[in-house]
Design a protein around this motif. Structure first.
Motif, PDB file in Angstrom:
ATOM      1  N   SER B  96       0.813  -1.261  -0.124  1.00 48.44           N
ATOM      2  CA  SER B  96       0.025  -0.038  -0.070  1.00 48.44           C
ATOM      3  C   SER B  96       0.901   1.230  -0.040  1.00 48.44           C
ATOM      4  CB  SER B  96      -0.980  -0.136   1.409  1.00 48.44           C
ATOM      5  OG  SER B  96      -1.463   1.177   1.357  1.00 48.44           O
ATOM      6  N   ALA B  97       0.459   2.262  -0.970  1.00 49.65           N
ATOM      7  CA  ALA B  97       1.238   3.535  -1.000  1.00 49.65           C
ATOM      8  C   ALA B  97       0.998   4.376  -0.072  1.00 49.65           C
ATOM      9  CB  ALA B  97       1.159   4.090  -2.346  1.00 49.65           C
ATOM     10  N   ALA B  98      -0.320   4.258   0.697  1.00 57.45           N
ATOM     11  CA  ALA B  98      -0.848   5.523   1.528  1.00 57.45           C
ATOM     12  C   ALA B  98      -0.421   5.139   3.089  1.00 57.45           C
ATOM     13  CB  ALA B  98      -2.214   5.362   1.376  1.00 57.45           C
ATOM     14  N   VAL B  99       0.011   3.688   3.268  1.00 59.42           N
ATOM     15  CA  VAL B  99       0.570   3.478   4.541  1.00 59.42           C
ATOM     16  C   VAL B  99       1.820   3.456   5.013  1.00 59.42           C
ATOM     17  CG1 VAL B  99       0.260   1.402   6.413  1.00 59.42           C
ATOM     18  CG2 VAL B  99      -1.674   1.827   4.536  1.00 59.42           C
ATOM     19  N   GLN B 103       3.589   3.440  10.425  1.00 62.15           N
ATOM     20  CA  GLN B 103       2.167   3.042  10.762  1.00 62.15           C
ATOM     21  C   GLN B 103       2.378   1.318  10.969  1.00 62.15           C
ATOM     22  OE1 GLN B 103       0.064   5.201   7.445  1.00 62.15           O
ATOM     23  NE2 GLN B 103      -1.302   5.537   8.840  1.00 62.15           N
ATOM     24  N   VAL B 104       2.729   0.754   9.905  1.00 62.45           N
ATOM     25  CA  VAL B 104       2.821  -0.600   9.932  1.00 62.45           C
ATOM     26  C   VAL B 104       3.761  -1.138  11.435  1.00 62.45           C
ATOM     27  CG1 VAL B 104       3.589  -2.930   8.801  1.00 62.45           C
ATOM     28  CG2 VAL B 104       2.790  -0.841   7.538  1.00 62.45           C
ATOM     29  N   SER B 107       1.361  -0.880  14.280  1.00 62.30           N
ATOM     30  CA  SER B 107       0.207  -1.838  14.403  1.00 62.30           C
ATOM     31  C   SER B 107       0.937  -3.382  14.869  1.00 62.30           C
ATOM     32  CB  SER B 107      -0.457  -1.892  13.227  1.00 62.30           C
ATOM     33  OG  SER B 107       0.551  -2.485  12.085  1.00 62.30           O
ATOM     34  N   MET B 110       1.546  -2.957  18.267  1.00 59.68           N
ATOM     35  CA  MET B 110       0.220  -2.910  19.041  1.00 59.68           C
ATOM     36  C   MET B 110      -0.197  -4.446  19.370  1.00 59.68           C
ATOM     37  SD  MET B 110      -3.402  -1.612  18.019  1.00 59.68           S
ATOM     38  CE  MET B 110      -4.010  -3.148  17.149  1.00 59.68           C
ATOM     39  N   PHE B 111      -0.134  -5.134  18.208  1.00 58.58           N
ATOM     40  CA  PHE B 111      -0.572  -6.571  18.242  1.00 58.58           C
ATOM     41  C   PHE B 111       0.455  -7.472  19.219  1.00 58.58           C
ATOM     42  CE2 PHE B 111      -3.263  -5.631  14.276  1.00 58.58           C
ATOM     43  CZ  PHE B 111      -4.476  -6.049  14.937  1.00 58.58           C
ATOM     44  N   ILE B 114      -0.693  -6.456  22.544  1.00 59.25           N
ATOM     45  CA  ILE B 114      -2.003  -7.234  23.025  1.00 59.25           C
ATOM     46  C   ILE B 114      -1.913  -8.586  23.215  1.00 59.25           C
ATOM     47  CG2 ILE B 114      -4.145  -7.872  21.892  1.00 59.25           C
ATOM     48  CD1 ILE B 114      -4.236  -5.353  20.625  1.00 59.25           C
TER      49      ILE B 114
END
Lengths: 336, 168
Positions: B96-99, B103-104, B107, B110-111, B114
């Motif tokens: 994805s060009a927008a991510v 951000q990755v 996440s 985060m995971f 969790i």
């Protein structure tokens, strides 16, 4: 009616079903801290215990159907909203886990922690759903390949925050009506008071959002020329919201809950009418918008999908009816 | 992954054989093998996943191979499969060009947080359950009085506990 249009309508139905069904259990989560004693909190959780995960299936089906029917729109939406959707997943995970783990250990601190997780996750998830819908209506900046070119700050404007708050109030009211139906005695009396508060708050925020939308989001009503019946949805929406206090006053809470559901259905429909034929509106250049025709899968895929949907939907409807029938009436046993 | 699978088959065959001879529950060492086998079970599961993900690089979607009239894949002079590049999707084109990478990473953190948190909580709750032991089973209540298909269907699922509760 072509396949693309059928799938656009089906996606709206899935979204409306999700908003109405998971809407009330998110609302139950928002109102959860109002119950003071451990026993009351267990009752509140038990009221949605057997049904909340079935309700969330509607969201998963919506995401899956969007992926298969309109993959280009799916790619753009999930990339553009990457961070808010990760936050949403975080909330939905902790909501589920707090329901499962709360009762497992006999400790006041343990239970208070899970109570907080349940409340905060429900609140933030409701807010984020509102923010997402608001951004969908406003449109997001895209390039000619349909890729999101904005940043996270583009997604949290004043309109998005306002719609997010309205969603919280709307779902709190919706959940409050459900809890009134499911509880008895002093707990029910307490929720009766809070239904009034929630309705008042919702009315104020709904008016603000409506005014803001009419002034600042011209495309919201542009499609009324092509679809005059959409005026009917506006009238129904106003009538549904106005009918809620009448029903609460007369203690016809079941009817108030149906009115609240109808109001949500009208709003999801109106957002769909405003968007049509776009799935993702480009705020910088309308030519870059992803429509149901430019973002769709092949006709063959959409046809196969429709057959699967026609087989699957009666199954989902029948298990939903069975579960709601089984757990009808007041909640008396606390299982959470 | 394959070795773990073979080990499980061997251990199960051995256990079945001992069960038939009635000596299974005397073999304490084998009982311990099965207790510890939880770890390689997860390891096998995860390594299979990694093998699938890494093994299909650089493709997200394989291009279909060109085949001879008999149906076997065509090979070029170097012995490589022949395919039409445009029929597949490379990972580098699918990203994805927008991510952003940040951000990755966010996440993934985060995971990871969790799952580590939930693992610790799960072990704690499980330990409590096992130390507490099972409770005596109560007699089933009679739920056959209401008629109709809907009532019959609902009486099937009229258990008031979740699966995790049933062993309480």
């Amino acid at each position: 009616m072509d396949y693309q249009l059928i799938w656009f309508v089906l996606l709206r139905i899935l979204l409306a079903g999700y908003a109405i069904l998971d809407g009330f259990d998110l609302g139950v989560g928002i109102l959860h801290p109002l119950a003071r004693s451990d026993e009351e909190r267990r009752l509140v959780m038990s009221s949605i215990g057997p049904i909340w995960d079935g309700n969330e299936v509607w969201l998963i089906t919506f995401g899956g159907a969007l992926f298969v029917a309109f993959p280009e729109a799916y790619a753009t939406i999930f990339s553009a909203f990457y961070t808010p959707f990760m936050l949403l997943l975080f909330c939905l995970i902790f909501r589920a886990v707090s329901l499962e783990f709360r009762s497992k250990v006999q400790s006041a601190v343990w239970r208070r922690l899970w109570d907080f997780a349940f409340f905060a996750a429900s609140l933030v998830a409701s807010f984020l759903f509102g923010v997402t819908v608001a951004n969908g209506l406003l449109g997001i900046p895209l390039n000619e390949r349909g890729e999101f070119i904005g940043g996270i700050h583009d997604l949290l404007g004043p309109y998005a925050i306002l719609v997010g708050l309205m969603t919280v109030a709307m779902l709190a009211l919706h959940g409050g009506l459900f809890l009134h139906l499911k509880t008895a005695g002093s707990l029910q009396k307490m929720f009766y008071r809070w239904i009034w508060h929630a309705w008042g708050l919702y009315l104020v925020l709904w008016n603000l959002v409506t005014m803001y939308t009419l002034v600042k989001v011209p495309r919201a009503t542009l499609n009324f020329e092509h679809f005059p019946w959409a005026i009917g949805a506006v009238v129904l929406n106003v009538l549904a919201i106005a009918n809620i206090p009448r029903c609460i006053f007369l203690r016809k809470v079941g009817q108030a809950f149906l009115s609240s559901s109808l109001g949500i259905l009208c709003q999801v429909t109106l957002v769909g009418v405003a968007l049509f034929p776009n799935l993702v509106s480009a705020s910088n250049n309308p030519d870059y918008s992803l429509t149901i025709y430019t973002a769709a899968s092949s006709e063959k895929t959409l046809g196969i999908m429709l057959v699967i949907a026609l087989i699957g939907m009666p199954m989902v409807l029948s298990y939903t009816v069975i579960v709601y029938w089984t757990f009808r009436g007041k909640v008396s046993e606390s299982i959470y | 992954m394959v070795a773990i699978g073979m080990f499980f088959i061997a251990a199960t065959v051995l256990a079945c054989w001992l069960r038939v001879r009635g000596r299974l529950f005397e073999k304490r060492w084998l009982m311990w093998v099965f207790v510890l086998a939880v770890i390689p079970a997860f390891a096998g599961n995860e390594s299979g996943w990694v093998a699938a993900e890494v093994g299909r690089q650089p493709w997200i979607v394989y291009p279909s191979l060109e085949r001879t009239t008999e149906g076997s894949p065509k090979l070029d002079e170097a012995g490589q499969f022949v395919y039409d590049e445009s029929q597949g999707l490379r990972t580098s084109d699918g990203v994805s060009a927008a991510v952003s990478a940040g951000q990755v990473l966010g996440s993934i953190i985060m995971f990871a947080a969790i799952y580590i948190l939930l693992f610790v909580i799960w072990i704690y709750v499980l330990h409590q359950k096992i130390s507490h032991g099972p409770e005596p089973v109560l007699a089933e209540s009679d739920s056959t009085q209401r008629g109709g298909a809907l009532a019959a269907a609902s009486s099937w699922m009229e258990h008031h506990d979740s699966l995790t509760d049933s062993q309480e």
